[in-house]
Design a protein around this motif. Structure first.
Motif, PDB file in Angstrom:
ATOM      1  N   ARG A 132      18.735 -85.312   6.636  1.00 11.57           N
ATOM      2  CA  ARG A 132      20.021 -85.079   7.306  1.00 11.57           C
ATOM      3  C   ARG A 132      21.093 -84.645   6.316  1.00 11.57           C
ATOM      4  O   ARG A 132      21.111 -85.081   5.174  1.00 11.57           O
ATOM      5  N   ARG A 133      22.008 -83.763   6.811  1.00  7.29           N
ATOM      6  CA  ARG A 133      23.119 -83.279   5.992  1.00  7.29           C
ATOM      7  C   ARG A 133      24.455 -83.402   6.707  1.00  7.29           C
ATOM      8  O   ARG A 133      25.502 -83.213   6.109  1.00  7.29           O
ATOM      9  N   VAL A 134      24.420 -83.651   8.011  1.00  6.76           N
ATOM     10  CA  VAL A 134      25.645 -83.696   8.801  1.00  6.76           C
ATOM     11  C   VAL A 134      25.849 -85.125   9.289  1.00  6.76           C
ATOM     12  O   VAL A 134      25.025 -85.653  10.036  1.00  6.76           O
ATOM     13  N   PHE A 135      26.949 -85.736   8.859  1.00  5.64           N
ATOM     14  CA  PHE A 135      27.229 -87.128   9.209  1.00  5.64           C
ATOM     15  C   PHE A 135      28.641 -87.214   9.777  1.00  5.64           C
ATOM     16  O   PHE A 135      29.605 -87.157   9.031  1.00  5.64           O
ATOM     17  N   GLY A 136      28.748 -87.335  11.072  1.00  7.18           N
ATOM     18  CA  GLY A 136      30.053 -87.488  11.703  1.00  7.18           C
ATOM     19  C   GLY A 136      30.959 -86.290  11.509  1.00  7.18           C
ATOM     20  O   GLY A 136      30.515 -85.184  11.199  1.00  7.18           O
ATOM     21  N   SER A 137      32.253 -86.523  11.705  1.00  6.57           N
ATOM     22  CA  SER A 137      33.238 -85.453  11.563  1.00  6.57           C
ATOM     23  C   SER A 137      33.323 -85.004  10.114  1.00  6.57           C
ATOM     24  O   SER A 137      33.012 -85.762   9.197  1.00  6.57           O
ATOM     25  N   ARG A 138      33.783 -83.786   9.923  1.00  2.00           N
ATOM     26  CA  ARG A 138      33.895 -83.205   8.586  1.00  2.00           C
ATOM     27  C   ARG A 138      34.937 -83.958   7.761  1.00  2.00           C
ATOM     28  O   ARG A 138      36.072 -84.115   8.205  1.00  2.00           O
ATOM     29  N   PRO A 139      34.571 -84.406   6.568  1.00  3.18           N
ATOM     30  CA  PRO A 139      35.567 -85.076   5.718  1.00  3.18           C
ATOM     31  C   PRO A 139      36.635 -84.081   5.255  1.00  3.18           C
ATOM     32  O   PRO A 139      36.356 -82.879   5.120  1.00  3.18           O
TER      33      PRO A 139
END
Length: 150
Positions: A132-139
Motif C-alpha cells: 500500500r502507498r495511499v493512506f487516508g487524506s493527502r498530508p
C-alpha cells in the motif's frame, strides 16, 4: 468544490482537483454528490447514471464494498470548463484483499462550478497490504506534488 468556477486557470484547475480528492476521501456520498449538478451525467467503468440521487446510491454501494478507500488525484489537462485527471486509489474488500485502482476522468462543469458530466475509466490491480502507498487524506507536505505511477 462548487465555489471554483470556469473558465479554469492552472491554479484554479489544480484547486478543483484537490477539492475533489478531499471530498471523495471523506467517503460521504451525500457530501460528494453536492459537487454535481442535479442532472449530472456519469459513466463509471461500465455503469451509467444521471442525477444526484443515482450518484449518491452508486457511491453508497461503492464505499460499502471498497473498504478503507483512500484516493489521490492529479491534474492532467484543463481548458475552459473541462478538466482531465488521472487518479489512483486503494481499498480492500470484505475478504481482506487489497486493491489499487488506476484511472482517468474527464470532467465538464457548469458556470457555477458544479460538475455536469463525469466519465471514468478504471483498472484494478490486486496488491498485498504491505504494498500500500495511499493512506487516508493527502498530508499537507504532499499537496500539489504528483503521485507516482507504480
Amino acid at each position: 468544490m462548487a465555489s471554483i468556477t470556469p473558465p479554469f486557470t492552472e491554479e484554479s484547475a489544480r484547486a478543483k482537483v484537490q477539492a475533489a480528492e478531499d471530498a471523495w476521501n471523506t467517503r460521504d456520498p451525500h457530501q460528494v454528490a453536492l459537487a454535481y449538478t442535479p442532472d449530472s451525467v456519469w459513466r463509471n467503468r461500465s455503469e451509467f447514471m444521471t442525477g444526484r440521487e443515482e450518484i449518491t446510491r452508486f457511491l453508497t454501494r461503492k464505499w460499502a464494498r471498497e473498504l478503507d478507500y483512500a484516493l489521490r488525484k492529479e491534474l492532467w489537462a484543463f481548458t475552459g470548463d473541462r478538466i482531465a485527471v488521472r487518479f489512483q486509489y486503494e481499498c480492500h474488500d470484505t475478504d481482506g484483499q487489497w486493491w489499487r485502482s488506476y484511472g482517468n476522468e474527464l470532467w465538464e462543469f457548469d458556470e457555477a462550478g458544479l460538475m455536469r458530466r463525469r466519465e471514468a475509466s478504471i483498472n484494478d490491480l490486486p496488491i498485498a497490504e504491505a504494498d500500500r502507498r495511499v493512506f487516508g487524506s493527502r498530508p499537507p507536505a504532499e499537496l500539489g506534488r504528483p503521485f507516482p505511477l507504480e
